[in-house]
Design a protein around this motif. Structure first.
Motif, short mmCIF file in Angstrom:
data_model
loop_
_atom_site.label_atom_id
_atom_site.label_comp_id
_atom_site.label_asym_id
_atom_site.label_seq_id
_atom_site.Cartn_x
_atom_site.Cartn_y
_atom_site.Cartn_z
N ARG A 40 2.22 13.48 -12.40
CA ARG A 40 0.95 13.03 -11.80
C ARG A 40 1.06 11.57 -11.36
N ASP A 41 1.74 10.76 -12.18
CA ASP A 41 1.96 9.36 -11.81
C ASP A 41 2.75 9.26 -10.51
N LEU A 42 3.80 10.08 -10.41
CA LEU A 42 4.64 10.05 -9.22
C LEU A 42 3.89 10.56 -8.00
N ASP A 43 3.04 11.58 -8.20
CA ASP A 43 2.19 12.07 -7.10
C ASP A 43 1.32 10.93 -6.57
N ARG A 44 0.74 10.21 -7.49
CA ARG A 44 -0.17 9.12 -7.12
C ARG A 44 0.59 8.01 -6.39
N LEU A 45 1.75 7.67 -6.90
CA LEU A 45 2.56 6.62 -6.27
C LEU A 45 3.06 7.04 -4.90
N GLU A 46 3.33 8.33 -4.74
CA GLU A 46 3.77 8.83 -3.43
C GLU A 46 2.64 8.70 -2.42
N GLU A 48 0.40 6.50 -2.51
CA GLU A 48 0.26 5.06 -2.25
C GLU A 48 1.39 4.54 -1.36
N GLY A 49 2.36 5.41 -1.07
CA GLY A 49 3.47 5.01 -0.22
C GLY A 49 4.55 4.21 -0.93
N GLU A 50 4.58 4.26 -2.27
CA GLU A 50 5.53 3.47 -3.03
C GLU A 50 6.86 4.18 -3.27
N LEU A 51 6.88 5.51 -3.16
CA LEU A 51 8.10 6.25 -3.44
C LEU A 51 8.06 7.59 -2.73
N ARG A 52 9.17 8.32 -2.83
CA ARG A 52 9.24 9.67 -2.30
C ARG A 52 9.75 10.59 -3.40
N LYS A 53 8.99 11.63 -3.69
CA LYS A 53 9.38 12.55 -4.77
C LYS A 53 10.57 13.40 -4.35
N VAL A 54 11.50 13.58 -5.30
CA VAL A 54 12.62 14.49 -5.11
C VAL A 54 12.72 15.34 -6.36
#
Length: 256
Positions: A40-46, A48-54
């Motif tokens: 969920r944290d990574l979803d949120r950060l994605e 926000e444009g901070e990362l890309r999930k892999v």
């Protein structure tokens, strides 16, 4: 007491800044939360444009794998590059021979060396050569070879063979990206190989890079971080990198 999202966010972004990627399982163990919470944290950060999930985690958002033209790049972070160039030039002593690879930051070093009559510069860069031909008081040696119009530099076996003839005091190396996991990288293999060769020819290798290069990985590997002795950068360099380089016993110089 469990950490809040904002606290986890800062740690995740710090890991991305130095390592370029994070893993769900490792973060869950670090924060002592469920993998679902991390996802969920990574979803949120994605969002926000901070990362890309892999698969299994996330990576830092890349700025693109195609390098902008030399003239356009020379205008980006120009003030920072000029200060870095001045700091680098101040480390070159009279009587020394140095190598400058092809980059907009190493070009600023050349501009700072114009009055240095006791310095010899070896380069494969056409813009650096052109700058030296204007009014450089020292000696310039061009590592000629096949000229790549896209990057305005000589590359290939002829350039490598010429560089093999020298042993120099310092090599100043620019980079497309700097990562703890991937090391020093560049956009084009031909240029990366020339930079690597220059490092092999030098007693000391110095990395010159503005803060935008840290935490980024580009296409072709130049060398691992432990093959350089010093990094010259600007005050915008992330604190995570300052700590990481200190732990690796790499000297860090902030330009003023």
């Amino acid at each position: 007491m469990s950490l809040t999202y904002e606290e986890r966010r800062q740690t995740i972004l710090a890991q991305l800044a130095t390592q370029g990627k994070v893993q769900v399982q490792a973060l869950a163990e670090l924060f002592q939360v469920s993998t679902e919470t991390i996802r969920r944290d990574l979803d949120r950060l994605e969002k926000e444009g901070e990362l890309r999930k892999v698969y299994g985690g996330a990576v830092r958002v890349r700025s693109g794998m195609i390098e902008a033209p030399f003239q356009k790049r020379s205008l980006l972070q120009l003030n920072e590059k000029q200060r870095i160039g001045a700091a680098a030039a101040s480390l070159i002593e009279d009587g020394e021979t140095v190598m400058l690879d092809n980059g907009t930051t190493t070009l600023e070093i050349m501009r700072q060396l114009r009055s240095r009559s006791q310095v010899t510069v070896i380069t494969n860069s056409v813009p650096i050569l052109a700058c030296a031909l204007e009014d450089f008081a020292g000696k310039i040696i061009f590592a000629g070879g096949e000229i790549n119009n896209a990057v305005q530099a000589s590359t290939g076996p002829v350039a490598h063979e010429l560089l093999n003839q020298f042993k120099v005091n310092k090599a100043f190396i620019s980079a497309g990206g700097i990562s703890l996991t991937d090391g020093i990288t560049d956009y084009m293999l031909e240029e990366a190989l020339i930079s690597r060769k220059m490092m092999e020819c030098a007693e000391e290798s110095v990395l010159v890079a503005d803060h935008t290069k840290f935490g980024r990985s580009t296409f072709a590997k130049i060398a691992p971080m432990d093959q350089i002795s010093m990094v010259i950068t600007d005050s915008g360099c992330p604190s995570e990198w300052v700590n990481a380089l200190h732990q690796m016993e790499i000297e860090m110089v902030h330009s003023i």
